[in-house]
Structure formats: structure tokens, C-alpha cells
Scaffold this motif. Structure first.
Motif, PDB file in Angstrom:
ATOM      1  N   LYS A  49     -35.073 -25.071 -11.297  1.00 24.81           N
ATOM      2  CA  LYS A  49     -33.655 -24.823 -11.588  1.00 24.81           C
ATOM      3  C   LYS A  49     -32.895 -24.448 -10.334  1.00 24.81           C
ATOM      4  O   LYS A  49     -31.710 -24.657 -10.223  1.00 24.81           O
ATOM      5  N   LYS A  69     -25.573 -32.077  -0.834  1.00 23.90           N
ATOM      6  CA  LYS A  69     -25.402 -33.393  -1.428  1.00 23.90           C
ATOM      7  C   LYS A  69     -26.054 -34.524  -0.686  1.00 23.90           C
ATOM      8  O   LYS A  69     -26.330 -34.446   0.493  1.00 23.90           O
ATOM      9  N   LYS A  88     -28.260 -23.794  -6.931  1.00 21.60           N
ATOM     10  CA  LYS A  88     -28.460 -24.125  -8.344  1.00 21.60           C
ATOM     11  C   LYS A  88     -28.523 -25.643  -8.414  1.00 21.60           C
ATOM     12  O   LYS A  88     -27.594 -26.330  -7.998  1.00 21.60           O
ATOM     13  N   ALA A  90     -28.756 -29.452  -9.920  1.00 23.99           N
ATOM     14  CA  ALA A  90     -28.273 -30.242 -11.046  1.00 23.99           C
ATOM     15  C   ALA A  90     -29.396 -31.178 -11.496  1.00 23.99           C
ATOM     16  O   ALA A  90     -29.942 -31.942 -10.696  1.00 23.99           O
ATOM     17  N   LYS A  91     -29.715 -31.083 -12.752  1.00 22.05           N
ATOM     18  CA  LYS A  91     -30.780 -31.875 -13.345  1.00 22.05           C
ATOM     19  C   LYS A  91     -30.523 -33.377 -13.180  1.00 22.05           C
ATOM     20  O   LYS A  91     -29.393 -33.826 -13.340  1.00 22.05           O
ATOM     21  N   THR A  93     -30.553 -35.205 -10.514  1.00 26.05           N
ATOM     22  CA  THR A  93     -30.014 -35.680  -9.236  1.00 26.05           C
ATOM     23  C   THR A  93     -31.105 -35.772  -8.173  1.00 26.05           C
ATOM     24  O   THR A  93     -30.885 -36.320  -7.111  1.00 26.05           O
TER      25      THR A  93
END
Ligand SMILES: [Zn+2]
Length: 104
Positions: A49, A69, A88, A90-91, A93
Motif C-alpha cells: 500500500k 510518476k 501512498k 495507487a493500485k 499502476t
């Protein structure tokens, strides 16, 4: 291929997780670019997570004030409740895989 030697961090967080760790590699799920390696403490399993900044293993400097990113935003920096800076994630990605590093 050259074997990668990773010096793992053995601090109080490492000890709190039972002094077990694994090294993961995170890749962008779109272009497959390697984002960084990561020292994940504790028993295997569970969804990743967040990534703590002090567990990221990278040759490049990771800017913890900007979103992480590649093709899209993968992680947002924030301060975890124990005071550590983390991203945190992002699921969907990123992909993770277990490498074969030599732990020291
Ligand atoms: Zn990408």
C-alpha cells in the motif's frame, strides 16, 4: 548480469517486523520501466500500500515532495503516522517482483 549487493537497513522498524525482509522491484505496469527496488520488512504477503522513503533503493534521487510518476501517478508522498515519509501507492499502476539480490 552483475549481481546486485544490497545493504539492508536494520533499524527499529526492521526489528519490529521480526527482523525479516525481502527486496522487491517495482516496475511501471504500463511501460515496464524499473522504478526502484524496495526493502519490504516483515513476512511476505499482503498488498503493497505504501513505500517508505527510507526503504527505497535507487541510484536516482527520489524526490519526496512530488508525486512519483512514470506513465501515470504511481505514488503520492505523505507522512505516515509514525512520522516516516512514505508514498501512498495507487493500485494497478505498478508491478512488483522479487529479485535475487545478495543481502548484506
Ligand atoms: Zn511507465
Amino acid at each position: 548480469m552483475k549481481k546486485e549487493i544490497i545493504k539492508i537497513k536494520r533499524d527499529k522498524y526492521f526489528k519490529a517486523r521480526g527482523s525479516q525482509t525481502r527486496i522487491l522491484k517495482l516496475r511501471c505496469s504500463h511501460c515496464n520501466k524499473l522504478l526502484f527496488s524496495y526493502q519490504k520488512d516483515g513476512l511476505p504477503g499482503g498488498w503493497l500500500k505504501r513505500c517508505y522513503l527510507n526503504r527505497i533503493i535507487s541510484n536516482k534521487k527520489i524526490n519526496s515532495t512530488k508525486p512519483l510518476k512514470c506513465c501515470e501517478v504511481i505514488g503520492i508522498p505523505y507522512k505516515y503516522k509514525d512520522g516516516r515519509i512514505a508514498f501512498k501507492l495507487a493500485k494497478g499502476t505498478f508491478k512488483r517482483s522479487y529479485g535475487d539480490p545478495v543481502l548484506k
